[in-house]
Design a protein around this motif. Structure first.
Motif, mmCIF file in Angstrom:
data_model
loop_
_atom_site.group_PDB
_atom_site.id
_atom_site.type_symbol
_atom_site.label_atom_id
_atom_site.label_comp_id
_atom_site.label_asym_id
_atom_site.label_seq_id
_atom_site.Cartn_x
_atom_site.Cartn_y
_atom_site.Cartn_z
ATOM 1 N N THR A 145 0.646 60.507 -10.913
ATOM 2 C CA THR A 145 -0.004 61.143 -12.060
ATOM 3 C C THR A 145 0.846 61.003 -13.314
ATOM 4 O OG1 THR A 145 -1.120 62.757 -10.624
ATOM 5 C CG2 THR A 145 -0.912 63.324 -12.949
ATOM 6 N N LEU A 146 2.152 61.205 -13.184
ATOM 7 C CA LEU A 146 3.047 61.036 -14.332
ATOM 8 C C LEU A 146 3.006 59.595 -14.840
ATOM 9 C CD1 LEU A 146 5.260 62.065 -16.239
ATOM 10 C CD2 LEU A 146 6.936 61.443 -14.477
ATOM 11 N N LYS A 206 -5.381 66.929 -17.938
ATOM 12 C CA LYS A 206 -5.766 66.469 -16.600
ATOM 13 C C LYS A 206 -4.537 66.240 -15.734
ATOM 14 C CE LYS A 206 -9.332 63.888 -15.692
ATOM 15 N NZ LYS A 206 -10.295 62.758 -15.569
ATOM 16 N N ALA A 207 -3.473 65.704 -16.304
ATOM 17 C CA ALA A 207 -2.254 65.460 -15.545
ATOM 18 C C ALA A 207 -1.678 66.764 -15.004
ATOM 19 C CB ALA A 207 -1.223 64.744 -16.412
ATOM 20 N N LEU A 228 -0.129 59.024 -16.725
ATOM 21 C CA LEU A 228 -0.087 59.745 -17.996
ATOM 22 C C LEU A 228 0.707 58.956 -19.026
ATOM 23 C CD1 LEU A 228 -0.485 62.277 -19.782
ATOM 24 C CD2 LEU A 228 1.598 63.212 -18.728
ATOM 25 N N TRP A 251 -4.058 61.017 -24.578
ATOM 26 C CA TRP A 251 -3.323 62.185 -24.100
ATOM 27 C C TRP A 251 -4.000 63.483 -24.511
ATOM 28 C CZ3 TRP A 251 1.765 59.724 -26.214
ATOM 29 C CH2 TRP A 251 2.226 58.766 -25.298
ATOM 30 N N ILE A 275 -4.766 58.939 -18.583
ATOM 31 C CA ILE A 275 -5.312 60.277 -18.409
ATOM 32 C C ILE A 275 -4.735 61.185 -19.489
ATOM 33 C CG2 ILE A 275 -5.687 60.088 -15.917
ATOM 34 C CD1 ILE A 275 -3.097 61.629 -15.519
ATOM 35 N N HIS A 277 -4.896 60.164 -7.075
ATOM 36 C CA HIS A 277 -3.466 60.012 -7.342
ATOM 37 C C HIS A 277 -2.636 60.452 -6.147
ATOM 38 C CE1 HIS A 277 -4.122 60.347 -11.987
ATOM 39 N NE2 HIS A 277 -4.933 59.481 -11.407
ATOM 40 N N TYR A 330 -3.990 68.105 -12.301
ATOM 41 C CA TYR A 330 -3.875 67.263 -11.110
ATOM 42 C C TYR A 330 -2.624 67.642 -10.310
ATOM 43 C CZ TYR A 330 -7.590 63.744 -11.586
ATOM 44 O OH TYR A 330 -8.795 63.087 -11.617
#
Length: 268
Positions: A80-81, A93-94, A84, A244, A89, A74, A97
């Motif tokens: 990442t957002l 994990k978000a 998500l 999630w 993911i 990412h 990360y």
């Protein structure tokens, strides 16, 4: 969520994100240091926009190719957002990360601070004098929007028409973003954690709002538009909440109604 937390591959992905971010920021910021103000002369060297843009673009291409199969590479909290929100993911994990990305950027800037003879600025993001904070946020929003949209489109497992390299396409997207943004910023804020690390090192947090709010809104908007308008998924809210919570995702097969451009996904 607890089961994902106990998996070895989960932690390998977090470590890979940290290492890749450290290398990526070292390469990108390192390419920008050469045109910072020289303390002894107070003269700013000519900025090589193309050099810095290519350094960021090629850097993220290399890292995506190197660790993409481990963490997804990412290398940006906004990406990442977006993933998500797109239910690719888990929330756990978000969060980890993003933490790994920020820590990796801090480590990279600390290394550069230790080895660079030009320690006072180190590429800190600043708006051009003719831009207001609101304009800066819009600028960052649009640039990050195109990056996250590119990531979602080039990594979409439902697509059967992809024949090129996803890391290369994402690298081009990052390069384009920097080419346009560096002309308006003293240094581009496309990489959120990069700016956080530099602001921390220089103790200048006044512009963090611009370089975090704009990109995060851009990443969120790109995910919502891609996931619900451009290539909508047939999974319902319960399926998304499952991802999630646990990070598990069913495999889908792509089906298109004859004569329709709408994409439908059904569980195999």
């Amino acid at each position: 969520m607890a089961r994902e937390f106990q998996q070895k591959v989960f932690w390998l992905a977090v470590v890979a994100e940290f290492l890749a971010m450290t290398i990526f920021v070292f390469i990108g910021i390192g390419s920008a240091i050469s045109f910072q103000v020289v303390p002894t002369t107070n003269v700013t060297a000519v900025q090589d926009n193309v050099k810095v843009s290519l350094a960021f673009g090629l850097g993220i291409t290399t890292m995506a190719q190197s660790v993409g199969h481990v963490s997804g590479a990412h290398l940006n909290p906004a990406v990442t957002l977006g993933l998500l929100v797109s239910s690719q993911i888990s929330i756990l994990k978000a969060l980890l990360y993003m933490l790994a990305q920020v820590l990796g950027a801090i480590v990279a800037s600390a290394i550069l601070h230790a080895v660079s003879p030009n320690k006072h600025v180190l590429g800190l993001n600043q708006l051009a004098m003719n831009l207001s904070p609101g304009q800066g946020i819009v600028f960052e929003l649009i640039i990050t929007f195109q990056l996250v949209l590119c990531v979602l489109a080039t990594t979409d497992k439902r697509r059967t028409d992809l024949t090129g390299s996803a890391p290369l396409a994402i690298g081009f997207s990052v390069t384009l973003g920097h080419l346009i943004a560096i002309s308006q910023h003293a240094f581009v804020g496309l990489q959120l954690s990069t700016h956080f690390s530099l602001a921390r090192k220089c103790r200048q947090f006044s512009s963090l709002l611009i370089y975090w709010v704009g990109p995060m809104i851009g990443g969120l908007a790109a995910s919502l538009i891609y996931d619900f308008i451009l290539a909508p998924r047939s999974c319902d809210l319960s399926d998304r909440m499952k991802v999630w919570a646990s990070g598990e995702m069913e495999e889908y097969q792509l089906e298109r109604e004859e004569g329709s451009a709408r994409v439908e996904m059904k569980a195999k």
